[in-house]
Scaffold this motif. Sequence first.
Motif, PDB file in Angstrom:
ATOM      1  N   ALA A 187       0.824  -1.209   0.000  1.00  0.00           N
ATOM      2  CA  ALA A 187       0.000   0.000   0.000  1.00  0.00           C
ATOM      3  C   ALA A 187       0.859   1.260   0.000  1.00  0.00           C
ATOM      4  N   ARG A 188       1.907   1.271   0.811  1.00  0.00           N
ATOM      5  CA  ARG A 188       2.773   2.453   0.886  1.00  0.00           C
ATOM      6  C   ARG A 188       3.507   2.678  -0.427  1.00  0.00           C
ATOM      7  N   GLU A 189       3.998   1.600  -1.041  1.00  0.00           N
ATOM      8  CA  GLU A 189       4.714   1.732  -2.315  1.00  0.00           C
ATOM      9  C   GLU A 189       3.789   2.263  -3.409  1.00  0.00           C
ATOM     10  N   GLY A 190       2.567   1.694  -3.488  1.00  0.00           N
ATOM     11  CA  GLY A 190       1.623   2.149  -4.512  1.00  0.00           C
ATOM     12  C   GLY A 190       1.247   3.602  -4.340  1.00  0.00           C
ATOM     13  N   LEU A 191       1.027   4.010  -3.089  1.00  0.00           N
ATOM     14  CA  LEU A 191       0.686   5.410  -2.826  1.00  0.00           C
ATOM     15  C   LEU A 191       1.836   6.330  -3.192  1.00  0.00           C
ATOM     16  N   ARG A 192       3.067   5.880  -2.968  1.00  0.00           N
ATOM     17  CA  ARG A 192       4.214   6.728  -3.302  1.00  0.00           C
ATOM     18  C   ARG A 192       4.329   6.918  -4.811  1.00  0.00           C
ATOM     19  N   ILE A 193       4.052   5.870  -5.566  1.00  0.00           N
ATOM     20  CA  ILE A 193       4.102   5.981  -7.029  1.00  0.00           C
ATOM     21  C   ILE A 193       3.059   6.986  -7.519  1.00  0.00           C
ATOM     22  N   ILE A 194       1.857   6.919  -6.966  1.00  0.00           N
ATOM     23  CA  ILE A 194       0.802   7.864  -7.334  1.00  0.00           C
ATOM     24  C   ILE A 194       1.174   9.278  -6.899  1.00  0.00           C
ATOM     25  N   GLU A 195       1.734   9.388  -5.707  1.00  0.00           N
ATOM     26  CA  GLU A 195       2.127  10.689  -5.180  1.00  0.00           C
ATOM     27  C   GLU A 195       3.164  11.375  -6.061  1.00  0.00           C
ATOM     28  N   GLU A 196       4.107  10.613  -6.587  1.00  0.00           N
ATOM     29  CA  GLU A 196       5.155  11.214  -7.419  1.00  0.00           C
ATOM     30  C   GLU A 196       4.577  11.842  -8.675  1.00  0.00           C
ATOM     31  N   TRP A 197       3.553  11.226  -9.253  1.00  0.00           N
ATOM     32  CA  TRP A 197       2.937  11.816 -10.444  1.00  0.00           C
ATOM     33  C   TRP A 197       2.143  13.070 -10.079  1.00  0.00           C
ATOM     34  N   CYS A 198       1.418  13.006  -8.943  1.00  0.00           N
ATOM     35  CA  CYS A 198       0.677  14.194  -8.502  1.00  0.00           C
ATOM     36  C   CYS A 198       1.627  15.364  -8.259  1.00  0.00           C
ATOM     37  N   ARG A 199       2.798  15.044  -7.709  1.00  0.00           N
ATOM     38  CA  ARG A 199       3.754  16.085  -7.345  1.00  0.00           C
ATOM     39  C   ARG A 199       4.518  16.616  -8.546  1.00  0.00           C
ATOM     40  N   PHE A 200       5.121  15.720  -9.324  1.00  0.00           N
ATOM     41  CA  PHE A 200       6.002  16.158 -10.411  1.00  0.00           C
ATOM     42  C   PHE A 200       5.291  16.225 -11.769  1.00  0.00           C
ATOM     43  N   GLY A 201       4.306  15.357 -11.980  1.00  0.00           N
ATOM     44  CA  GLY A 201       3.614  15.342 -13.265  1.00  0.00           C
ATOM     45  C   GLY A 201       2.516  16.373 -13.357  1.00  0.00           C
ATOM     46  N   MET A 230      -3.418  17.020  -4.150  1.00  0.00           N
ATOM     47  CA  MET A 230      -3.450  15.572  -4.338  1.00  0.00           C
ATOM     48  C   MET A 230      -2.187  14.899  -3.829  1.00  0.00           C
ATOM     49  N   SER A 231      -1.037  15.521  -4.053  1.00  0.00           N
ATOM     50  CA  SER A 231       0.202  14.936  -3.536  1.00  0.00           C
ATOM     51  C   SER A 231       0.176  14.951  -2.007  1.00  0.00           C
ATOM     52  N   GLY A 232      -0.416  15.988  -1.408  1.00  0.00           N
ATOM     53  CA  GLY A 232      -0.553  16.041   0.037  1.00  0.00           C
ATOM     54  C   GLY A 232      -1.469  14.955   0.570  1.00  0.00           C
ATOM     55  N   GLU A 233      -2.548  14.660  -0.162  1.00  0.00           N
ATOM     56  CA  GLU A 233      -3.459  13.589   0.241  1.00  0.00           C
ATOM     57  C   GLU A 233      -2.768  12.234   0.184  1.00  0.00           C
ATOM     58  N   CYS A 234      -1.971  12.006  -0.853  1.00  0.00           N
ATOM     59  CA  CYS A 234      -1.200  10.758  -0.947  1.00  0.00           C
ATOM     60  C   CYS A 234      -0.234  10.625   0.222  1.00  0.00           C
ATOM     61  N   LYS A 235       0.447  11.698   0.541  1.00  0.00           N
ATOM     62  CA  LYS A 235       1.411  11.680   1.646  1.00  0.00           C
ATOM     63  C   LYS A 235       0.711  11.399   2.965  1.00  0.00           C
ATOM     64  N   ARG A 236      -0.450  12.025   3.165  1.00  0.00           N
ATOM     65  CA  ARG A 236      -1.199  11.793   4.401  1.00  0.00           C
ATOM     66  C   ARG A 236      -1.602  10.331   4.534  1.00  0.00           C
ATOM     67  N   GLU A 280      -8.786   8.395  -6.356  1.00  0.00           N
ATOM     68  CA  GLU A 280      -8.711   7.890  -7.729  1.00  0.00           C
ATOM     69  C   GLU A 280      -9.671   8.647  -8.641  1.00  0.00           C
ATOM     70  N   THR A 281     -10.897   8.831  -8.175  1.00  0.00           N
ATOM     71  CA  THR A 281     -11.883   9.568  -8.971  1.00  0.00           C
ATOM     72  C   THR A 281     -11.401  10.974  -9.285  1.00  0.00           C
ATOM     73  N   ASN A 282     -10.902  11.660  -8.264  1.00  0.00           N
ATOM     74  CA  ASN A 282     -10.434  13.034  -8.466  1.00  0.00           C
ATOM     75  C   ASN A 282      -9.210  13.094  -9.366  1.00  0.00           C
TER      76      ASN A 282
END
Length: 372
Positions: free
Chosen positions: A42-56, A62-68, A150-152
């Motif tokens: 779960a942590r790894e998957g969230l980090r992958i999503i977070e990186e796109w929210c942050r850099f992409g 959204m990156s803050g929500e992933c981090k939380r 995911e929806t957002n």
Amino acid sequence: MKQSGCYDISTNGVVAMVEPQSQKGQIQQIVYRILDANLDRAREGLRIIEEWCRFGLNNASMSGECKRLRQEVAIWHTNELRAARDTQGDPGTELSHAQEEERSSIKTLLQANFCRVQEALRVLEEYGKLYNSNMGKAFKQMRYQVYTLETNLMGYERQQMLMRSRLYLVTSPEEKILEVVEAALKGGLTLIQYRDKETDDTQRLKIAKQLRQLCYTHNALLIINDRVDLALAVDADGVHLGQQDMPIAIARQLLGPQRLIGRSTTNSQEMQQAIADGADYIGVGPVYETPTKAEKAATGLEYVRYAAKNSSVPWFAIGGIDTANINDVIEAGAYRVAVVRSLMQAEQPTLVTQYLLSQLNLAPSEPSQSHV
């Protein structure tokens, strides 16, 4: 009550499982390993999503929500659970699947990792009940939060791709539709509408699925003309509705908030109504007479000029636009155009796509869209 092996046999014949102390310890360690593995997942998957929210996407919210969410998962990842890890003895480390070996686009990467996180959270919700009475409740709530994320995110990603798209191909029922679309995609096309009012549904579904795969591969959006059911069946990015099609509000209920809805408009009243109804984008035209819309009179460039000054959503000039007149449309204020025949009947769709995009890329910068 008699005990037989690991079972209790009561006088009324009910059989219940009994776990000797040593077996309880073994089961406990297995549960700990399951929890440890899925907390990592779960942590790894969230980090992958977070990186796109942050850099992409450069999206702090959204990156803050992933981090939380990552930090909330981490709270449960105790030393006790980590100590149960047995990487060398885990047969799952050798297992793989062909779909895991490649990702055809950012969209497929994000979807794969959302699935990964959601599956892990479900496992944590169920097995967590055996570890801590509050763990199941906590991960149930996190799972719902990830669904919302995911929806957002997928809706935001589609909106961003829509904003970046300058050229929109609306298909016609040509024999070589897949070859033409693939050639246009290779030329840089990022937005396609599958439009076919003649073919039977069986064939239409087959073609739509093939177009969906092409769009995945080339990181492009696929819109389905009219048919909400077909869009859902092939997991398309949205639908395009004509003035006589279902209301946007009904389509939105069926499609959900993350997919795109476009509406054809021929005048200022239809434009303003489409925007008020919640259209994500609109078609503006037909600018020139076209056999595709033979029943509609051409709106001319005046409506293009009106849209350039008054539309608060992305819009595409459409109708008879080709390599010979695209610059006139651009000069009237068009930042995006949609074409049919100029690509579907082109001898070299890749080159025509590249030319149309080169002209559009020379257009002045688009005014900011207030709703995006």
